[in-house]
Design a protein around this motif. Structure first.
Motif, short mmCIF file in Angstrom:
data_model
loop_
_atom_site.label_atom_id
_atom_site.label_comp_id
_atom_site.label_asym_id
_atom_site.label_seq_id
_atom_site.Cartn_x
_atom_site.Cartn_y
_atom_site.Cartn_z
N VAL A 1 0.82 -1.21 0.00
CA VAL A 1 0.00 0.00 0.00
C VAL A 1 0.85 1.26 0.00
CG1 VAL A 1 -0.20 0.19 2.51
CG2 VAL A 1 -2.08 1.00 1.04
N GLU A 2 2.07 1.19 0.49
CA GLU A 2 2.93 2.38 0.50
C GLU A 2 3.63 2.61 -0.84
OE1 GLU A 2 5.38 -1.14 1.86
OE2 GLU A 2 3.38 -0.31 2.27
N GLN A 3 3.47 1.69 -1.79
CA GLN A 3 4.15 1.80 -3.08
C GLN A 3 3.33 2.65 -4.06
OE1 GLN A 3 7.19 0.59 -4.57
NE2 GLN A 3 6.40 2.04 -6.10
N PRO A 4 3.85 3.79 -4.51
CA PRO A 4 3.13 4.58 -5.53
C PRO A 4 3.04 3.80 -6.84
CG PRO A 4 4.88 5.87 -4.48
CD PRO A 4 5.09 4.45 -4.08
N LEU A 5 1.86 3.78 -7.43
CA LEU A 5 1.66 3.04 -8.67
C LEU A 5 1.92 3.95 -9.88
CD1 LEU A 5 -1.49 0.95 -7.73
CD2 LEU A 5 0.92 0.38 -7.48
N ASP A 6 3.18 4.36 -10.03
CA ASP A 6 3.54 5.21 -11.16
C ASP A 6 3.91 4.32 -12.35
OD1 ASP A 6 6.34 4.45 -10.81
OD2 ASP A 6 6.33 5.83 -9.12
N ARG A 7 4.05 4.93 -13.51
CA ARG A 7 4.31 4.18 -14.74
C ARG A 7 5.66 3.47 -14.70
NH1 ARG A 7 2.84 7.50 -20.07
NH2 ARG A 7 3.26 5.42 -20.90
N ARG A 8 6.63 4.08 -14.03
CA ARG A 8 7.95 3.45 -13.97
C ARG A 8 7.90 2.15 -13.18
NH1 ARG A 8 13.43 6.31 -11.50
NH2 ARG A 8 14.86 4.58 -11.99
N TYR A 9 7.25 2.19 -12.03
CA TYR A 9 7.13 0.98 -11.20
C TYR A 9 6.35 -0.10 -11.95
CZ TYR A 9 5.60 -2.13 -7.44
OH TYR A 9 5.33 -3.24 -6.68
N MET A 10 5.19 0.26 -12.50
CA MET A 10 4.37 -0.74 -13.20
C MET A 10 5.09 -1.29 -14.42
SD MET A 10 0.43 0.61 -12.84
CE MET A 10 0.70 2.15 -13.72
N GLY A 11 5.90 -0.45 -15.08
CA GLY A 11 6.65 -0.92 -16.23
C GLY A 11 7.68 -1.96 -15.87
N ARG A 12 8.37 -1.76 -14.73
CA ARG A 12 9.36 -2.74 -14.29
C ARG A 12 8.70 -4.06 -13.93
NH1 ARG A 12 11.49 1.61 -11.11
NH2 ARG A 12 10.73 0.56 -9.24
N VAL A 13 7.57 -3.98 -13.23
CA VAL A 13 6.84 -5.21 -12.89
C VAL A 13 6.36 -5.91 -14.15
CG1 VAL A 13 4.78 -6.12 -11.75
CG2 VAL A 13 6.12 -4.32 -10.64
N ARG A 14 5.92 -5.12 -15.11
CA ARG A 14 5.40 -5.70 -16.35
C ARG A 14 6.45 -6.54 -17.06
NH1 ARG A 14 3.13 -2.13 -21.46
NH2 ARG A 14 2.38 -3.87 -22.71
N HIS A 15 7.72 -6.11 -17.05
CA HIS A 15 8.78 -6.88 -17.71
C HIS A 15 8.90 -8.27 -17.08
CE1 HIS A 15 10.29 -3.98 -20.51
NE2 HIS A 15 10.49 -3.06 -19.58
N VAL A 16 8.82 -8.34 -15.77
CA VAL A 16 8.89 -9.64 -15.08
C VAL A 16 7.72 -10.52 -15.52
CG1 VAL A 16 8.84 -10.79 -12.84
CG2 VAL A 16 10.06 -8.62 -13.09
N LEU A 17 6.54 -9.95 -15.56
CA LEU A 17 5.34 -10.72 -15.88
C LEU A 17 5.33 -11.18 -17.32
CD1 LEU A 17 2.75 -8.49 -13.98
CD2 LEU A 17 4.01 -10.48 -13.13
N GLN A 18 5.77 -10.33 -18.24
CA GLN A 18 5.79 -10.72 -19.65
C GLN A 18 6.78 -11.84 -19.87
OE1 GLN A 18 3.79 -9.58 -22.21
NE2 GLN A 18 4.73 -11.16 -23.46
#
Length: 300
Positions: free
Chosen positions: A203-220
């Motif tokens: 909950v303390e993690q801001p959901l900005d595009r940079r964070y979501m983009g890094r997570v997306r690489h792992v998931l893809q």
């Protein structure tokens, strides 16, 4: 595993969760989520059915099952994704939905992180896909989408809302208050295989595009690896060489007379081959059969 009942009229629609067909008086245009499209010229086009688009595209889901993460070929993939999400991005709660195109719709498999594994089992046991009304549509999104509680039931039929609220309450209890904060990530794979990850971020993690983009690489990366394992084990739909040759030429924009000339057969024989293809792929029109064959990797 849950499987949809089959009955008359099941294939009487030209709408598919993995591609769309638009018709004009002289052609049909097939569009895929990644932007690819092709056009097939037609003669006297039949009138589009007056049947309304179903409220939920999930009526195309033919079966649902829980992914067995303990299988030797899958366990290393899930372990690596778990470790990368936890160690690099602080994520310990995630759900994965994997849609495989089949001749008459899609087959769905689901999984969840160990702390919330019961959600995957409940999803299959109680057929939650029937009320998850935007699941297949979210698999087509190009960018990660942050959850919006105010809009999560937007477009949901009224008869589903009470059941969805019960499911949302169960989900929130399983995930925990400190983790009800996250986003969806769609993933694309070979053979038309789509994935959707529901990520519960700290909950303390801001959901900005940079964070979501890094997570997306792992998931893809995980989705592609999972698709590779599944494709290696999956039985392939095969068409007779002559039928496939006729279908490939239709995809190239040729008409029956020209195809017959190239193959040394009559136009009527070409139509008979295409009729066999439509029957085998369970498609109403040849345009749908071409799109389905492309999704299944039968033609390029």
């Amino acid at each position: 595993m849950w499987e949809a009942p089959r009955g008359p009229g099941l294939h009487q629609t030209n709408r598919d969760p993995l591609f769309s067909v638009r018709q004009s008086p002289s052609s049909e245009i097939v569009e895929f989520p990644d932007g690819d499209r092709f056009t097939i010229a037609i003669g006297d086009a039949p009138k589009e059915s007056s049947r309304e688009r179903p409220a939920s595209m999930n009526c195309y889901i033919r079966s649902v099952e829980v992914i067995d993460r303990t299988l030797p070929e899958l366990s290393p993939l899930f372990d690596e994704m778990r470790d990368r999400l936890r160690d690099e991005h602080g994520v310990t709660r995630a759900r994965y939905y994997h849609a495989v195109p089949v001749a008459d719709g899609a087959r769905l498999a689901v999984s969840a992180s160990p702390p919330i594994r019961e959600l995957a089992e409940d999803y299959v046991r109680n057929r939650r896909h029937e009320i998850d009304h935007l699941l297949l549509e979210r698999m087509r999104l190009a960018e990660p989408t942050v959850w919006d509680r105010e809009r999560r039931d937007e477009g949901c039929p009224p008869r589903m809302r009470a059941t969805r609220q019960c499911w949302a309450k169960l989900t929130q209890e399983a995930i925990g208050e400190g983790w009800w904060h996250g986003f969806d990530v769609a993933a694309f794979g070979p053979g038309g295989r789509r994935g959707l990850f529901k990520i519960n971020a700290p909950v303390e993690q801001p959901l900005d595009r940079r964070y979501m983009g890094r997570v997306r690489h792992v998931l893809q990366d995980f989705h592609l690896a999972y698709c590779t394992v599944q494709l290696a084990a999956a039985p392939r739909i095969s068409l007779a060489p002559g039928d496939l040759a006729a279908l490939a030429r239709v995809a190239g924009g040729l008409k029956a007379e020209t195809i017959g000339y190239e193959l040394g057969i009559t136009a009527r024989a070409v139509e008979e081959r295409l009729a066999r293809v439509r029957k085998q792929l369970r498609c109403r029109t040849t345009t749908e059969a071409v799109a389905k064959a492309m999704v299944l990797g039968l033609i390029l």
